[in-house]
Scaffold this motif. Structure first.
Motif, PDB file in Angstrom:
ATOM      1  N   LEU A 162       1.856  13.486   3.091  1.00 41.01           N
ATOM      2  CA  LEU A 162       1.754  12.055   2.827  1.00 41.01           C
ATOM      3  C   LEU A 162       3.011  11.526   2.143  1.00 41.01           C
ATOM      4  O   LEU A 162       3.480  10.414   2.449  1.00 41.01           O
ATOM      5  CB  LEU A 162       0.523  11.791   1.948  1.00 41.01           C
ATOM      6  CG  LEU A 162       0.070  10.342   1.786  1.00 41.01           C
ATOM      7  CD1 LEU A 162      -0.230   9.712   3.139  1.00 41.01           C
ATOM      8  CD2 LEU A 162      -1.161  10.276   0.892  1.00 41.01           C
ATOM      9  N   ASP A 163       3.593  12.321   1.251  1.00 41.04           N
ATOM     10  CA  ASP A 163       4.817  11.912   0.570  1.00 41.04           C
ATOM     11  C   ASP A 163       5.970  11.785   1.563  1.00 41.04           C
ATOM     12  O   ASP A 163       6.775  10.842   1.463  1.00 41.04           O
ATOM     13  CB  ASP A 163       5.158  12.926  -0.521  1.00 41.04           C
ATOM     14  CG  ASP A 163       6.383  12.521  -1.327  1.00 41.04           C
ATOM     15  OD1 ASP A 163       6.349  11.443  -1.942  1.00 41.04           O
ATOM     16  OD2 ASP A 163       7.376  13.272  -1.322  1.00 41.04           O
ATOM     17  N   LEU A 210       0.827  -1.203   0.000  1.00 43.38           N
ATOM     18  CA  LEU A 210       0.000   0.000   0.000  1.00 43.38           C
ATOM     19  C   LEU A 210       0.865   1.258   0.000  1.00 43.38           C
ATOM     20  O   LEU A 210       0.568   2.221  -0.720  1.00 43.38           O
ATOM     21  CB  LEU A 210      -0.924  -0.008   1.219  1.00 43.38           C
ATOM     22  CG  LEU A 210      -2.111  -0.977   1.171  1.00 43.38           C
ATOM     23  CD1 LEU A 210      -2.884  -0.949   2.483  1.00 43.38           C
ATOM     24  CD2 LEU A 210      -3.026  -0.650   0.000  1.00 43.38           C
ATOM     25  N   PHE A 211       1.928   1.258   0.796  1.00 43.91           N
ATOM     26  CA  PHE A 211       2.837   2.404   0.801  1.00 43.91           C
ATOM     27  C   PHE A 211       3.485   2.588  -0.567  1.00 43.91           C
ATOM     28  O   PHE A 211       3.662   3.718  -1.038  1.00 43.91           O
ATOM     29  CB  PHE A 211       3.915   2.225   1.873  1.00 43.91           C
ATOM     30  CG  PHE A 211       3.555   2.831   3.199  1.00 43.91           C
ATOM     31  CD1 PHE A 211       3.734   4.190   3.423  1.00 43.91           C
ATOM     32  CD2 PHE A 211       3.035   2.054   4.215  1.00 43.91           C
ATOM     33  CE1 PHE A 211       3.400   4.756   4.642  1.00 43.91           C
ATOM     34  CE2 PHE A 211       2.695   2.610   5.434  1.00 43.91           C
ATOM     35  CZ  PHE A 211       2.876   3.963   5.649  1.00 43.91           C
ATOM     36  N   VAL A 212       3.856   1.482  -1.214  1.00 43.42           N
ATOM     37  CA  VAL A 212       4.460   1.576  -2.550  1.00 43.42           C
ATOM     38  C   VAL A 212       3.479   2.179  -3.539  1.00 43.42           C
ATOM     39  O   VAL A 212       3.826   3.089  -4.323  1.00 43.42           O
ATOM     40  CB  VAL A 212       4.928   0.187  -3.026  1.00 43.42           C
ATOM     41  CG1 VAL A 212       5.364   0.236  -4.490  1.00 43.42           C
ATOM     42  CG2 VAL A 212       6.081  -0.312  -2.178  1.00 43.42           C
ATOM     43  N   PHE A 260       8.942   6.172   6.043  1.00 41.58           N
ATOM     44  CA  PHE A 260       8.672   4.742   6.175  1.00 41.58           C
ATOM     45  C   PHE A 260       9.702   3.918   5.408  1.00 41.58           C
ATOM     46  O   PHE A 260      10.260   2.944   5.936  1.00 41.58           O
ATOM     47  CB  PHE A 260       7.264   4.437   5.668  1.00 41.58           C
ATOM     48  CG  PHE A 260       6.951   2.972   5.573  1.00 41.58           C
ATOM     49  CD1 PHE A 260       6.580   2.257   6.697  1.00 41.58           C
ATOM     50  CD2 PHE A 260       7.055   2.300   4.359  1.00 41.58           C
ATOM     51  CE1 PHE A 260       6.309   0.897   6.611  1.00 41.58           C
ATOM     52  CE2 PHE A 260       6.780   0.946   4.270  1.00 41.58           C
ATOM     53  CZ  PHE A 260       6.400   0.244   5.400  1.00 41.58           C
ATOM     54  N   PHE A 261       9.976   4.289   4.164  1.00 39.81           N
ATOM     55  CA  PHE A 261      10.910   3.513   3.351  1.00 39.81           C
ATOM     56  C   PHE A 261      12.338   3.624   3.872  1.00 39.81           C
ATOM     57  O   PHE A 261      13.095   2.650   3.831  1.00 39.81           O
ATOM     58  CB  PHE A 261      10.844   3.973   1.893  1.00 39.81           C
ATOM     59  CG  PHE A 261       9.583   3.557   1.193  1.00 39.81           C
ATOM     60  CD1 PHE A 261       9.192   2.231   1.170  1.00 39.81           C
ATOM     61  CD2 PHE A 261       8.776   4.483   0.563  1.00 39.81           C
ATOM     62  CE1 PHE A 261       8.034   1.835   0.532  1.00 39.81           C
ATOM     63  CE2 PHE A 261       7.620   4.112  -0.075  1.00 39.81           C
ATOM     64  CZ  PHE A 261       7.237   2.788  -0.091  1.00 39.81           C
ATOM     65  N   ILE A 262      12.728   4.794   4.353  1.00 38.57           N
ATOM     66  CA  ILE A 262      14.086   4.953   4.887  1.00 38.57           C
ATOM     67  C   ILE A 262      14.262   4.110   6.144  1.00 38.57           C
ATOM     68  O   ILE A 262      15.259   3.385   6.291  1.00 38.57           O
ATOM     69  CB  ILE A 262      14.375   6.442   5.171  1.00 38.57           C
ATOM     70  CG1 ILE A 262      14.424   7.225   3.851  1.00 38.57           C
ATOM     71  CG2 ILE A 262      15.685   6.606   5.933  1.00 38.57           C
ATOM     72  CD1 ILE A 262      14.555   8.728   4.043  1.00 38.57           C
TER      73      ILE A 262
END
Length: 514
Positions: A235-236, A171-173, A242-244
């Motif tokens: 949101l970005d 979902l994050f992707v 989150f990804f880091i």
């Protein structure tokens, strides 16, 4: 196999293969040298002195084909026999596979091709991922904690929590990719209120300045002089954080960190992390657009972020269809290479032909590279319509180019489809075998009432694992309750448990047949 010489006819040989008698002559056996039958004698290990007989316990059905090879010089094989059995028999009788007649070679090659497909599937689906060893888990509590995080983040099928995390990750992707797409539209951006001085008395907006600096290119001006809307911007940044964090946590909890960056997906993640950090820092300082070099660096960083879609391939190993497609493409590598070579030759040929066919048209096909571009578009049946022939010779070249494109694309597609079908069918058989083993294993587990026995099922068989006590593995003797009686648990070793499981599996199979 038994060989007995007749008293009246010393050249006649009686051969007993698996209980079946074959009669031939020693001259026939000597007709093919350097084989097992051509070298038999009374000194052979198979010779039985009391009966004047040679004995070989082999398949009599296949020996008929072997004996016919000595008689006629042609080796023909039965179609209904497995290729593995044929190969084993030929090796035993010391007959080279090159002696097989041309009409029967495909049956042996078909077996070898199927064996190669099966081995490729096994290597692809049973590749062991990086994981903690038993010694690492027993060494410290910290390693056990890291193992839990690693299983959740890298093995979606290990638990419900891991599956939930994989869904959250995807979902994050998808959200970050949607934000990236929307960020290129002016509706989702707000202009920066900065002004740039072009001289001592005049200043212009950042958007106008970028238009002046980049030949009135609105795309560069929009992305360089505006920000995302606050909601999308927030949101970005949440996705970026989150990804880091996800990347660094996976690196910390990885069992073998030296192997972490050997994966191309982890390398892509590292590049994306650097791109996120770079663009975030540049966005914090709004004056980066005043320098062409910094602006292009920012645009490249934003473009690299679209590689986030490649993160979805991390979960491709859990979908058999994608793996089969990969194996089919890899099996068609030579054909695809031949296609590329043929395509290059064909496009160059038709590019040059259309150039000379339209030579007297000054505004059409000014050079051969434009003709090659037209040939690529035509051969692939795309047909943009930006270039097209307008003379009669050009029409003939265009028609011939279109027909060659149909033939050129149809051949490799058929080969790839055949390879995909082979892998797909073999994988269906493989999955049925796995499901059958799991079904047998589940029925076996019901036969045992001792809850302390930890059973592990492998793809190649079923075996019992060691029991666990207080989270730590131990190797003492364990207890097994005999499912066939009401007696107390008896003390057995893990090896005895394996034997009991095999016997129980045989009972399950027998009950299924009934």
């Amino acid at each position: 196999m038994a060989i007995q010489y007749s008293e009246k006819h010393t050249d006649i040989v009686n051969i007993n293969v698996g209980g079946t008698i074959f009669v031939t002559t020693m001259k026939t056996l000597k007709s093919v040298q350097d084989t097992r039958l051509s070298g038999i004698s009374t000194n052979s290990a198979e010779f039985i002195a009391g009966q004047n007989m040679y004995f070989f316990d082999r398949n009599p059905e296949l020996f008929s084909s072997v004996l016919d090879f000595y008689r006629t010089g042609e080796l023909h094989l039965p179609k209904h026999v497995c290729g593995a059995a044929i190969r084993n028999e030929l090796e035993f009788w010391q007959i080279s596979s090159s002696s097989i007649s041309d009409c029967c070679v495909p049956s042996l090659f078909k077996f070898e091709d199927e064996l190669e497909v099966t081995n490729n599937l096994r290597r692809q689906f049973e590749t062991k991922s990086v994981d903690y060893t038993r010694e690492q888990l027993q060494s410290s509590k910290w390693n056990r904690i890291k193992s839990v995080f690693w299983n959740v983040m890298d093995k979606p099928s290990s638990s419900k929590l891991a599956r939930s995390y994989s869904i959250l990750y995807m979902l994050f992707v998808m959200v970050t990719c949607v934000i990236f797409i929307l960020s290129t539209h002016e509706y989702f951006r707000v202009p920066i209120k900065d002004h740039v001085k072009i001289n001592e008395t005049h200043s212009v907006s950042a958007y106008t300045y970028l238009l002046m600096q980049h030949n009135n290119n609105p795309k560069v001006a929009l992305l360089g002089s505006s920000d995302l809307r606050p909601s999308l911007y927030f949101l970005d940044k949440v996705c970026a954080v989150f990804f880091i964090l996800e990347f660094f946590i996976r690196f910390v909890v990885c069992p073998i960190r030296s192997d972490f960056l050997k994966s191309w997906l982890n390398i892509v993640d590292l590049i994306i992390v650097f791109a996120l950090l770079l663009t975030s820092i540049m966005e914090f300082f709004h004056d980066f657009y005043t320098s062409k070099a910094l602006l292009w660096l920012f645009l490249i960083g934003r473009g690299v972020i679209i590689l986030r879609l490649l993160r979805l391939f991390r979960f491709a190993k859990h979908f058999s269809g994608l793996k089969i497609l990969y194996l089919a493409l890899r099996a068609s590598f030579q054909e695809l290479g031949l296609l590329c070579l043929t395509f290059i030759i064909t496009t160059s040929l038709f590019g040059a032909l259309v150039f000379y066919a339209e030579f007297y048209e000054p505004t059409n096909f000014e050079n051969v590279p434009i003709g090659i571009w037209w040939a690529i578009v035509t051969l692939t049946t795309v047909g943009y319509g930006d270039y097209y022939p307008i003379t009669v010779p050009g029409y003939f070249v265009g028609a011939l180019c279109g027909m060659c494109g149909l033939l050129l694309l149809s051949m490799p597609i058929a080969i790839i489809a055949t390879n995909f079908n082979d892998y797909y069918n073999q994988n269906k058989i493989r999955e049925k075998q796995i499901n059958r083993k799991k079904d047998i294993f589940n029925k076996i587990k019901k036969l045992f009432s001792n809850k302390n026995i930890v059973n592990v099922i492998h793809m190649d068989g079923i075996q019992a694992g060691s029991p666990k006590c207080n989270g730590r593995a131990r190797t003492p003797r364990v207890h097994e309750l005999d499912p066939a009686s009401e007696t107390e648990p008896t003390t057995t070793t893990p090896r005895e448990i394996n034997v009991a499981f095999r016997k129980a599996g045989a009972k399950v199979l027998a009950s299924n047949r009934q």
